[in-house]
Design a protein around this motif. Structure first.
Motif, mmCIF file in Angstrom:
data_model
loop_
_atom_site.group_PDB
_atom_site.id
_atom_site.type_symbol
_atom_site.label_atom_id
_atom_site.label_comp_id
_atom_site.label_asym_id
_atom_site.label_seq_id
_atom_site.Cartn_x
_atom_site.Cartn_y
_atom_site.Cartn_z
ATOM 1 N N LEU A 62 56.446 44.227 22.223
ATOM 2 C CA LEU A 62 55.937 44.735 21.107
ATOM 3 C C LEU A 62 55.605 46.160 20.898
ATOM 4 C CD1 LEU A 62 53.643 41.782 19.812
ATOM 5 C CD2 LEU A 62 55.688 42.343 18.768
ATOM 6 N N TRP A 63 55.079 46.784 21.986
ATOM 7 C CA TRP A 63 54.325 47.684 22.223
ATOM 8 C C TRP A 63 55.042 48.776 23.536
ATOM 9 C CZ3 TRP A 63 49.764 44.743 21.361
ATOM 10 C CH2 TRP A 63 49.545 44.651 19.844
ATOM 11 N N PRO A 64 56.272 49.012 23.328
ATOM 12 C CA PRO A 64 56.931 49.550 24.736
ATOM 13 C C PRO A 64 56.041 50.762 25.428
ATOM 14 C CG PRO A 64 58.476 49.185 22.992
ATOM 15 C CD PRO A 64 57.114 49.041 22.325
ATOM 16 N N SER A 65 55.473 51.561 24.558
ATOM 17 C CA SER A 65 54.642 52.809 25.075
ATOM 18 C C SER A 65 53.229 52.143 25.283
ATOM 19 C CB SER A 65 54.719 54.036 24.140
ATOM 20 O OG SER A 65 54.177 53.419 22.573
ATOM 21 N N ALA A 66 52.600 51.260 25.199
ATOM 22 C CA ALA A 66 51.309 50.612 25.507
ATOM 23 C C ALA A 66 50.871 50.840 26.955
ATOM 24 C CB ALA A 66 51.082 49.346 24.751
ATOM 25 N N THR A 67 49.714 51.183 26.853
ATOM 26 C CA THR A 67 49.114 51.098 28.401
ATOM 27 C C THR A 67 48.465 49.488 28.538
ATOM 28 O OG1 THR A 67 48.105 53.594 28.176
ATOM 29 C CG2 THR A 67 47.401 52.093 29.851
ATOM 30 N N ILE A 68 48.943 49.016 29.541
ATOM 31 C CA ILE A 68 48.506 47.660 29.899
ATOM 32 C C ILE A 68 47.735 47.799 31.081
ATOM 33 C CG2 ILE A 68 49.392 45.367 30.653
ATOM 34 C CD1 ILE A 68 50.494 46.367 27.966
ATOM 35 N N VAL A 69 46.444 47.174 31.011
ATOM 36 C CA VAL A 69 45.475 47.146 32.053
ATOM 37 C C VAL A 69 44.988 45.793 32.228
ATOM 38 C CG1 VAL A 69 42.986 47.965 32.389
ATOM 39 C CG2 VAL A 69 44.623 49.353 31.212
ATOM 40 N N GLU A 70 44.883 45.439 33.556
ATOM 41 C CA GLU A 70 44.275 44.188 33.902
ATOM 42 C C GLU A 70 42.819 44.226 34.205
ATOM 43 O OE1 GLU A 70 45.465 41.078 34.666
ATOM 44 O OE2 GLU A 70 47.699 41.824 34.012
ATOM 45 N N GLN A 71 42.019 43.562 33.496
ATOM 46 C CA GLN A 71 40.693 43.697 33.710
ATOM 47 C C GLN A 71 39.972 43.417 34.901
ATOM 48 O OE1 GLN A 71 39.780 40.236 30.430
ATOM 49 N NE2 GLN A 71 37.878 40.692 31.645
ATOM 50 N N THR A 72 38.924 43.712 35.515
ATOM 51 C CA THR A 72 38.435 43.509 36.792
ATOM 52 C C THR A 72 37.721 42.334 37.166
ATOM 53 O OG1 THR A 72 36.621 45.006 36.366
ATOM 54 C CG2 THR A 72 38.804 46.209 37.103
ATOM 55 N N ARG A 73 37.183 42.072 36.015
ATOM 56 C CA ARG A 73 36.321 40.459 36.217
ATOM 57 C C ARG A 73 36.727 39.592 35.142
ATOM 58 N NH1 ARG A 73 32.540 44.507 37.429
ATOM 59 N NH2 ARG A 73 31.660 44.447 35.353
ATOM 60 N N SER A 74 35.843 38.970 34.574
ATOM 61 C CA SER A 74 36.179 38.018 33.286
ATOM 62 C C SER A 74 35.137 38.465 32.345
ATOM 63 C CB SER A 74 36.065 36.489 33.649
ATOM 64 O OG SER A 74 34.841 36.382 34.126
ATOM 65 N N GLY A 75 35.623 38.168 31.031
ATOM 66 C CA GLY A 75 34.871 38.135 29.868
ATOM 67 C C GLY A 75 35.122 39.342 28.819
ATOM 68 N N LYS A 76 34.967 39.108 27.607
ATOM 69 C CA LYS A 76 35.362 40.223 26.796
ATOM 70 C C LYS A 76 34.701 41.367 26.958
ATOM 71 C CE LYS A 76 35.447 41.048 21.801
ATOM 72 N NZ LYS A 76 35.091 40.696 20.346
ATOM 73 N N GLY A 77 33.379 41.346 27.390
ATOM 74 C CA GLY A 77 32.904 42.667 27.657
ATOM 75 C C GLY A 77 33.296 43.603 28.797
ATOM 76 N N ASN A 78 33.670 42.907 29.925
ATOM 77 C CA ASN A 78 34.673 43.573 30.903
ATOM 78 C C ASN A 78 35.692 44.011 30.579
ATOM 79 O OD1 ASN A 78 36.553 42.809 33.441
ATOM 80 N ND2 ASN A 78 34.758 44.189 33.764
ATOM 81 N N ALA A 79 36.583 43.169 29.918
ATOM 82 C CA ALA A 79 37.730 43.672 29.150
ATOM 83 C C ALA A 79 37.578 45.115 28.572
ATOM 84 C CB ALA A 79 38.275 42.701 28.535
ATOM 85 N N LEU A 80 36.706 44.989 27.513
ATOM 86 C CA LEU A 80 36.274 46.166 26.693
ATOM 87 C C LEU A 80 36.131 47.411 27.457
ATOM 88 C CD1 LEU A 80 34.644 44.667 23.592
ATOM 89 C CD2 LEU A 80 36.736 45.524 23.561
#
Length: 260
Positions: A73-91
């Motif tokens: 959908l977004w070929p130029s998007a930056t894809i990041v794997e979150q380091t732990r779990s939970g919405k707060g960590n993802a943000l």
């Protein structure tokens, strides 16, 4: 198609800074989208996404092909794997990856409308430090919130307003935007730590809202319409997450007293 989408009609969040006559002549915008098994919902989000400068998709170990769908959908998007779990960590992971002037946080389940991003940007360009989404003022509404969650949100909201002399109408809504230069004010949990941190969960919205108030930042609410999640089930638990928010308010109250 609204006026904003008509002006920036390139699909999938093509590049091109938002130009406005108010506040700053030129502002770039990063949109942070935390995901976990949202492959079926991302096409809707992409269809409503205006042309912004940067899209950051933060994934929480999805097993349904979310990352692959996001890249398509977004070929130029930056894809990041979150380091732990939970919405707060993802943000927190997404905020650190952002490079633009303005950071917008939205949900990936279709409940928050990317078509409203211009409203949030306008408020920041008009002088606010935080554009706070609200389902309960300025024409906002929700077709998703339950009676129990509405009651809990109102009680927690009133508590924050009383303790921190705020004027929020919707404490726990996750659609917000802020100037990236204010990120140090939030003082979010270290994303490199191996063990779970306070702020990793749904309490992240409360932390952001309270710390902006404590820092004396200018906050304006933006009316927003919350739709129902399109596919899948929410990870939000009204009771346990409500208690986490209550603990967060108490922690921030103690920090405020210590600072004084």
């Amino acid at each position: 198609m609204n006026e904003f989408e008509a002006e920036f009609a390139a699909p999938g969040g093509a590049s091109g800074p938002l130009r406005q006559p108010v506040g700053r002549d030129l502002a770039t915008v990063s949109v942070v989208v935390p995901t976990m098994n949202e492959a079926l919902n991302l096409p809707y989000v992409a269809a409503r996404m205006p042309a912004v400068d940067e899209i950051i998709v933060v994934d929480g170990n999805s097993i349904d092909g979310t990352v692959e769908v996001a890249r398509e959908l977004w070929p130029s998007a930056t894809i990041v794997e979150q380091t732990r779990s939970g919405k707060g960590n993802a943000l927190a992971c997404g905020f650190l990856a952002a490079t633009c002037d303005i950071v917008v946080m939205i949900d990936a389940d279709g409940s928050t409308d990317p078509g409203e991003i211009q409203d949030f940007v306008d408020v920041l360009l008009d002088g606010a430090d935080l554009a706070k989404g609200s389902r309960f003022s300025h024409g906002g509404d929700s077709e998703d919130i339950t009676a129990l969650r509405r009651l809990g949100n109102k009680a927690l909201n009133s508590l924050v307003n009383l303790i921190f002399r705020a004027e929020y109408s919707d404490l726990c809504y996750g659609y917000n935007a802020f100037w990236r230069e204010n990120l140090p004010v939030l003082d979010l949990a270290d994303v490199t730590a191996a063990e779970a941190q306070w702020g990793d969960g749904f309490e992240i919205e409360t932390i952001i809202n309270v710390r902006m108030i404590r820092a004396g930042k200018k906050i304006r609410e933006v009316g927003s319409f919350e739709s129902r999640r399109i596919h899948g089930r929410s990870n939000l638990n009204a009771v346990s997450d409500g208690l986490r928010v209550l603990r967060t308010i108490n922690k921030e109250r103690r920090l405020q007293r210590a600072a004084r």
